[in-house]
Design a protein around this motif. Sequence first.
Motif: not given
Length: 285
Positions: A13-26, A30-34, A40-43
Amino acid sequence: MKQVQVKSIESLARGLEVLQLIQAAGAVSLHDLHRMSGIPKASLLRILKTLAERGMIWQRILDDHYIPSYSLSELANRVDRETRLVEVASPVLEALTGEVKWPSVLAAPRLTCMEVIEANTPRSYFHHIPLGPLGFKINMLRSATGRAYIAYCEDAKREAILDALRRTGRKGDLMAAVPEMVAEAIAITREQGFGLRDADFGGSYDEGRASHDDGRDSVGVPIIVGYSTVGAINITWAKKVLPRAQAIERFVGPLQEAAREISEGLMEAQNSFTQQSAGQKKIAP
């Protein structure tokens, strides 16, 4: 949709959330994703590495921003209207059979016929009446579903369908060569607001009731989105249980309401997709 009682995978679920954020932003750092996800940035770095290794994102050299891969965007774009139609219609069909008990199919046009792309038979109280299977070809001019579609589809599509039907050479399509019969069937369907089976149609594409009678009857309505008719849904019942007049009185209202709900769901999905695409273009570098 049937709910299976299992736990979800939090890391997925966390991985999909990150992918969706990247797709929405274009494109996003890393800072903005965090900041947007709270992860956490390490994750995040582990998630981003995994997504990159799977070809879903890539990292731009100039500013280290993460960007959705072109191949993934192309794949998403190939999710066509029909796939969206099934996704939107499935829960509506499930609710419909819960209300009326009898089964339904969702069918899409295939030029000379309608094709079953979803059915709620497994959820129906009368599940012993099999409909489909997926890919089953339904007669365009003699079935309730086919008549519901061809009566309400765009004029140009209707003419193309009729022209193709006249050239199939199939016994079940001979009606297309008689314009008066076609015009009458379409006029009646439009006047009623729903399609009914031809009197001689017993479920077989080519044969009449004298040689094939499935003992059923059906009513169908179109699914219209804007100015386009994208498919049709029906309700099928056993003739020995319900006379046609009683079935029409009982089923047409819920069936038309289900078609409206599907249409509205498709329009909402399209609007959401359009807004998301516009947002991506606006913020893309």
